[in-house]
Each structure stands twice: as C-alpha cells, then as structure tokens.
Design a protein around this motif. Structure first.
Motif, mmCIF file in Angstrom:
data_model
loop_
_atom_site.group_PDB
_atom_site.id
_atom_site.type_symbol
_atom_site.label_atom_id
_atom_site.label_comp_id
_atom_site.label_asym_id
_atom_site.label_seq_id
_atom_site.Cartn_x
_atom_site.Cartn_y
_atom_site.Cartn_z
ATOM 1 N N TYR A 174 28.904 45.273 52.612
ATOM 2 C CA TYR A 174 28.901 43.891 52.131
ATOM 3 C C TYR A 174 29.906 43.073 52.929
ATOM 4 C CZ TYR A 174 29.157 40.246 48.438
ATOM 5 O OH TYR A 174 29.119 39.078 47.712
ATOM 6 N N SER A 175 29.527 41.847 53.305
ATOM 7 C CA SER A 175 30.404 41.055 54.157
ATOM 8 C C SER A 175 30.232 39.561 53.907
ATOM 9 C CB SER A 175 30.112 41.350 55.631
ATOM 10 O OG SER A 175 28.881 40.744 56.023
ATOM 11 N N ILE A 176 31.020 38.786 54.633
ATOM 12 C CA ILE A 176 30.913 37.332 54.526
ATOM 13 C C ILE A 176 29.552 36.836 54.994
ATOM 14 C CG2 ILE A 176 33.384 36.846 54.613
ATOM 15 C CD1 ILE A 176 33.086 36.215 57.577
ATOM 16 N N ALA A 177 28.825 37.628 55.770
ATOM 17 C CA ALA A 177 27.471 37.234 56.161
ATOM 18 C C ALA A 177 26.556 37.182 54.937
ATOM 19 C CB ALA A 177 26.918 38.196 57.202
ATOM 20 N N ASP A 178 26.641 38.180 54.078
ATOM 21 C CA ASP A 178 25.848 38.187 52.843
ATOM 22 C C ASP A 178 26.256 37.030 51.940
ATOM 23 O OD1 ASP A 178 24.450 40.945 53.098
ATOM 24 O OD2 ASP A 178 26.571 41.412 53.414
ATOM 25 N N ILE A 179 27.559 36.814 51.816
ATOM 26 C CA ILE A 179 28.073 35.764 50.950
ATOM 27 C C ILE A 179 27.609 34.390 51.434
ATOM 28 C CG2 ILE A 179 30.206 34.607 50.219
ATOM 29 C CD1 ILE A 179 31.513 37.424 50.207
ATOM 30 N N ALA A 180 27.565 34.204 52.748
ATOM 31 C CA ALA A 180 27.159 32.914 53.300
ATOM 32 C C ALA A 180 25.673 32.638 53.096
ATOM 33 C CB ALA A 180 27.498 32.873 54.790
ATOM 34 N N ILE A 181 24.854 33.665 53.229
ATOM 35 C CA ILE A 181 23.401 33.471 53.186
ATOM 36 C C ILE A 181 22.872 33.330 51.767
ATOM 37 C CG2 ILE A 181 21.197 34.634 53.646
ATOM 38 C CD1 ILE A 181 22.549 35.817 56.172
ATOM 39 N N PHE A 182 23.367 34.128 50.844
ATOM 40 C CA PHE A 182 22.755 34.213 49.515
ATOM 41 C C PHE A 182 22.543 32.859 48.829
ATOM 42 C CE2 PHE A 182 23.353 34.387 44.897
ATOM 43 C CZ PHE A 182 22.213 35.096 44.535
ATOM 44 N N PRO A 183 23.542 31.974 48.747
ATOM 45 C CA PRO A 183 23.314 30.748 47.981
ATOM 46 C C PRO A 183 22.184 29.881 48.524
ATOM 47 C CG PRO A 183 25.662 31.081 48.351
ATOM 48 C CD PRO A 183 24.934 32.065 49.217
ATOM 49 N N TRP A 184 21.927 29.976 49.814
ATOM 50 C CA TRP A 184 20.871 29.154 50.400
ATOM 51 C C TRP A 184 19.477 29.635 50.013
ATOM 52 C CZ3 TRP A 184 21.054 24.504 52.420
ATOM 53 C CH2 TRP A 184 22.290 24.005 52.813
ATOM 54 N N LEU A 185 19.352 30.872 49.584
ATOM 55 C CA LEU A 185 18.039 31.395 49.220
ATOM 56 C C LEU A 185 17.720 31.227 47.746
ATOM 57 C CD1 LEU A 185 17.829 34.700 51.315
ATOM 58 C CD2 LEU A 185 17.760 32.303 52.056
ATOM 59 N N ARG A 186 18.679 30.726 46.974
ATOM 60 C CA ARG A 186 18.453 30.569 45.533
ATOM 61 C C ARG A 186 17.395 29.504 45.230
ATOM 62 N NH1 ARG A 186 22.905 28.753 42.633
ATOM 63 N NH2 ARG A 186 22.192 29.792 40.743
ATOM 64 N N SER A 187 17.141 28.611 46.169
ATOM 65 C CA SER A 187 16.115 27.575 45.984
ATOM 66 C C SER A 187 14.856 27.909 46.766
ATOM 67 C CB SER A 187 16.670 26.210 46.414
ATOM 68 O OG SER A 187 17.742 25.808 45.596
ATOM 69 N N TRP A 188 14.522 29.176 46.802
ATOM 70 C CA TRP A 188 13.384 29.639 47.596
ATOM 71 C C TRP A 188 12.088 28.918 47.247
ATOM 72 C CZ3 TRP A 188 9.572 31.939 44.631
ATOM 73 C CH2 TRP A 188 9.964 32.355 43.349
ATOM 74 N N GLN A 189 11.886 28.574 45.982
ATOM 75 C CA GLN A 189 10.652 27.892 45.595
ATOM 76 C C GLN A 189 10.546 26.528 46.271
ATOM 77 O OE1 GLN A 189 11.408 28.350 41.308
ATOM 78 N NE2 GLN A 189 9.394 29.301 41.149
ATOM 79 N N ASN A 190 11.669 25.812 46.346
ATOM 80 C CA ASN A 190 11.673 24.501 46.988
ATOM 81 C C ASN A 190 11.432 24.591 48.488
ATOM 82 O OD1 ASN A 190 12.218 23.369 44.529
ATOM 83 N ND2 ASN A 190 14.401 23.065 44.904
ATOM 84 N N GLN A 191 11.587 25.772 49.039
ATOM 85 C CA GLN A 191 11.415 25.972 50.481
ATOM 86 C C GLN A 191 10.011 26.455 50.833
ATOM 87 O OE1 GLN A 191 14.569 28.802 50.948
ATOM 88 N NE2 GLN A 191 16.091 27.344 50.212
ATOM 89 N N GLY A 192 9.160 26.602 49.818
ATOM 90 C CA GLY A 192 7.791 27.031 50.067
ATOM 91 C C GLY A 192 7.651 28.518 50.320
ATOM 92 N N ILE A 193 8.562 29.306 49.744
ATOM 93 C CA ILE A 193 8.614 30.740 50.004
ATOM 94 C C ILE A 193 7.906 31.539 48.907
ATOM 95 C CG2 ILE A 193 10.191 32.716 50.140
ATOM 96 C CD1 ILE A 193 10.107 30.946 52.670
#
Length: 234
Positions: A162-181
């Motif tokens: 686990y690293s700051i890479a995971d921490i940085a990415i995760f919040p951006w994927l919480r709105s996956w529905q709004n992104q058409g995913i």
C-alpha cells in the motif's frame, strides 16, 4: 496541530486519508478548515497566502522541517511531505520509490485532470457537447483499463505494498458512475477499489466534511467554479 484547508473533493480526500492512514487523528493531530469552493472561499486573501493557485487542499504544519513551520499546496506535494514526515507509504529503496512515484504522477497528470473533465462535460457543463462528452468518457475508460491491467498479479497499484499511489487514485474513482464506467469491465480494479474502501482510515478520510458539500445547482456557484469569478485577475 496540523492545519488542513480543504473541501470534500477527491483532492481534499487524498490528504484526509493520508493523515488518517499515517496515524494522525482529526481533532488530535490535525484540524480541518472548510474552504467552500462553491461560495468562493478559495479566493479569500488569507487562503491565497497558503494556496496561491486558489485550489484546495493546502496544509500548514507548525512543526515542519528543522522544526520550522511549513506551508504547502498541491495534494501530491502534500502526500509526499506527509510520507517523508511519518516515514509511511513511500518506499525507501530507489527502485520501489520510483515505482510508486510514477503512479502518483499518473494520478496527478492523468487520472485527476481527465476524470475531472469527464465530470465537467457529463454533469456540470451548461450544454451537452457530444464531442467533449465522448472524448473524456473514452479517456476515463482508457485510464481505468490501464489501472485494471496494472493490478494483474499485484495487490496494490505500485506492487505488493500500500502506498501514496493508492491513496491518490482511490478518491477519484468514487464517482465512477458520473464518469460513464461499468465496473464489470474492470474486475481487478473493482476488487482493489472495494479493498481500499473497506480500510478504516479511508472511511474516516472520506467522511471529513462530507456533510458540508451540497449538489451544485445555483448559477452563482457555477460562475465561481467555472465562470468569470474563477478567471478574475487578483
């Protein structure tokens, strides 16, 4: 006590999560100051002193390097600072460290900007422009695909730890529905996403200021975030 100037956005949550993951507790080791970006708090002179780019989050640590106060803006820089301060979530060996840093840069240069544009043109834009919607939706899908492939045979984005890479990415994927995913297209990434969301520190981090954010519905807030107010000379 570390002062964090923030709002419940993906970039704000990155810092909230990192603080909590590092064992720093809200109300004990750090305090949050709400910067309501829909009302224009980000343009107040006091905030611009710590964040000249008028963006959240920003951090002021009275116990910075050499025991002297430090003021920081840019969420990626703050993650790196907290990793250095606490000795957590950034490997020490050069090879492992640069593996993490490349994925942190991937988030800062790709995931954040591109998913932000997908949000804007799919949800917030006053008119639907098919070209823009398709371009950024397709780019969101491409980025999700990159991450899904990266997670083949790996527990975390940058490898086994686990690293700051995971921490940085995760919040951006919480709105996956709004992104058409559609998560069905990215099973490895979905497994990672669920494991991230189950972490107690992550849950505490995304809860910070969560009740303060309201849907963006009024024209004044839209102008502040996307219109003339944003681009006024200061």
């Amino acid at each position: 006590m570390i002062d964090v100037y923030s709002w419940p956005t993906p970039n704000g949550h990155k810092v909230h999560i990192m603080l909590e993951e590092c064992g720093l507790r809200l109300g004990r080791d750090w305090q949050v100051h709400a910067v309501n970006i829909g009302k224009g708090d980000q343009f107040e002179p006091a905030f611009l002193k710590v964040s000249p780019n008028n963006k959240i989050p920003a951090l002021v640590d009275p116990d910075g390097p050499d025991g002297k106060p430090i003021s920081l803006f840019e969420s990626g820089a703050i993650l790196l600072y907290l990793a250095a301060k606490t000795g957590k979530y950034l490997p020490r060996s050069d090879r492992a460290k640069f593996e993490v840093l490349q994925w942190l840069m991937f988030q800062m240069g790709g995931v954040g900007p591109m998913l932000g544009q997908a949000h804007h043109f799919r949800i917030y834009a006053p008119e639907k422009i098919d070209y823009a919607v398709n371009r950024y939706t397709n780019e969101a899908k491409r980025l999700y695909g990159v991450m899904d492939r990266q997670l083949e045979g790996r527990k975390f984005v940058a490898g086994a730890h686990y690293s700051i890479a995971d921490i940085a990415i995760f919040p951006w994927l919480r709105s996956w529905q709004n992104q058409g995913i559609d998560w069905a297209d990215y099973p490895r990434l979905k497994d990672w996403f669920d494991r991230m969301g189950a972490r107690p520190a992550v849950q505490r981090g995304v809860a910070v200021l969560a009740d303060a954010r309201k849907p963006l519905t009024d024209d004044k807030a839209r102008d502040i975030l996307f219109g003339g107010t944003q681009y006024a000379k200061r």
